[in-house]
Design a protein around this motif. Structure first.
Motif, PDB file in Angstrom:
ATOM      1  N   ALA A  97       0.692  -1.173  -0.004  1.00  0.00           N
ATOM      2  CA  ALA A  97      -0.061   0.161  -0.022  1.00  0.00           C
ATOM      3  C   ALA A  97       0.616   1.438   0.059  1.00  0.00           C
ATOM      4  O   ALA A  97       0.658   2.130  -0.730  1.00  0.00           O
ATOM      5  N   ALA A  98       1.904   1.118   0.678  1.00  0.00           N
ATOM      6  CA  ALA A  98       2.677   2.464   0.832  1.00  0.00           C
ATOM      7  C   ALA A  98       3.459   2.567  -0.493  1.00  0.00           C
ATOM      8  O   ALA A  98       3.770   3.605  -0.931  1.00  0.00           O
ATOM      9  N   GLU A  99       4.017   1.692  -1.074  1.00  0.00           N
ATOM     10  CA  GLU A  99       4.501   1.617  -2.057  1.00  0.00           C
ATOM     11  C   GLU A  99       3.655   2.170  -3.510  1.00  0.00           C
ATOM     12  O   GLU A  99       4.004   3.031  -4.204  1.00  0.00           O
ATOM     13  N   GLY A 100       2.553   1.881  -3.330  1.00  0.00           N
ATOM     14  CA  GLY A 100       1.288   2.160  -4.477  1.00  0.00           C
ATOM     15  C   GLY A 100       1.189   3.547  -4.295  1.00  0.00           C
ATOM     16  O   GLY A 100       1.249   4.319  -5.174  1.00  0.00           O
ATOM     17  N   TYR A 101       1.113   4.067  -2.874  1.00  0.00           N
ATOM     18  CA  TYR A 101       1.014   5.688  -2.572  1.00  0.00           C
ATOM     19  C   TYR A 101       2.071   6.430  -3.185  1.00  0.00           C
ATOM     20  O   TYR A 101       1.951   7.558  -3.726  1.00  0.00           O
ATOM     21  N   ARG A 102       3.258   5.756  -2.962  1.00  0.00           N
ATOM     22  CA  ARG A 102       4.634   6.591  -3.318  1.00  0.00           C
ATOM     23  C   ARG A 102       4.657   6.620  -4.806  1.00  0.00           C
ATOM     24  O   ARG A 102       4.830   7.737  -5.390  1.00  0.00           O
ATOM     25  N   ARG A 103       4.299   5.584  -5.400  1.00  0.00           N
ATOM     26  CA  ARG A 103       4.333   5.749  -6.947  1.00  0.00           C
ATOM     27  C   ARG A 103       3.123   6.575  -7.547  1.00  0.00           C
ATOM     28  O   ARG A 103       3.474   7.202  -8.493  1.00  0.00           O
TER      29      ARG A 103
END
Length: 131
Positions: A97-103
């Motif tokens: 989820a964090a990686e999705g938000y960062r992208r």
């Protein structure tokens, strides 16, 4: 008053331009102080991680004259909530989820700055990237 004017100059931070108004406006009486603001475009690459998400202007700042600040802040809050809800539901791990938000934030920042660079042309410096 009907005859009060204001002006804005967009200058790179490294610009040596003075804070004086353009020649066309120098004959007008100054009614207030001259001020400036740092409107450097910036993005926080690590804007989400274990137990935190950075949203709004804290996550990314683009040109305040573009008029997209509130929209971007609301959109980043909505995306952060969606990613947090996915992690809470168990449909995505916290790290995914964090990686999705960062992208998503990186994509939004790149799209916004690309459009503004095209709009302004070569008149502004490249955005500052904290990578």
């Amino acid at each position: 008053e009907d005859d009060v004017l204001a002006w804005v100059r967009l200058s790179p931070v490294s610009s040596s331009r003075s804070r004086e108004p353009p020649e066309l406006l120098r004959h007008l009486q100054r009614l207030g102080r001259v001020s400036s603001v740092d409107a450097t475009w910036r993005h926080v690459p690590d804007c989400a991680g274990a137990g935190y998400t950075v949203v709004g202007d804290a996550a990314a700042v683009v040109d305040p004259l573009s008029g997209h600040g509130v929209l971007s802040a609301v959109m980043s809050g909505m995306m952060a909530a969606e990613m947090g809800a996915a992690a809470a539901r168990g449909t995505a791990s916290e790290s995914v989820a964090a990686e999705g938000y960062r992208r998503w934030m990186r994509h939004r920042f790149d799209a916004d700055t690309s459009a503004l660079r095209e709009f302004y042309g070569a008149r502004l410096q490249e955005p500052c990237r904290d990578e």
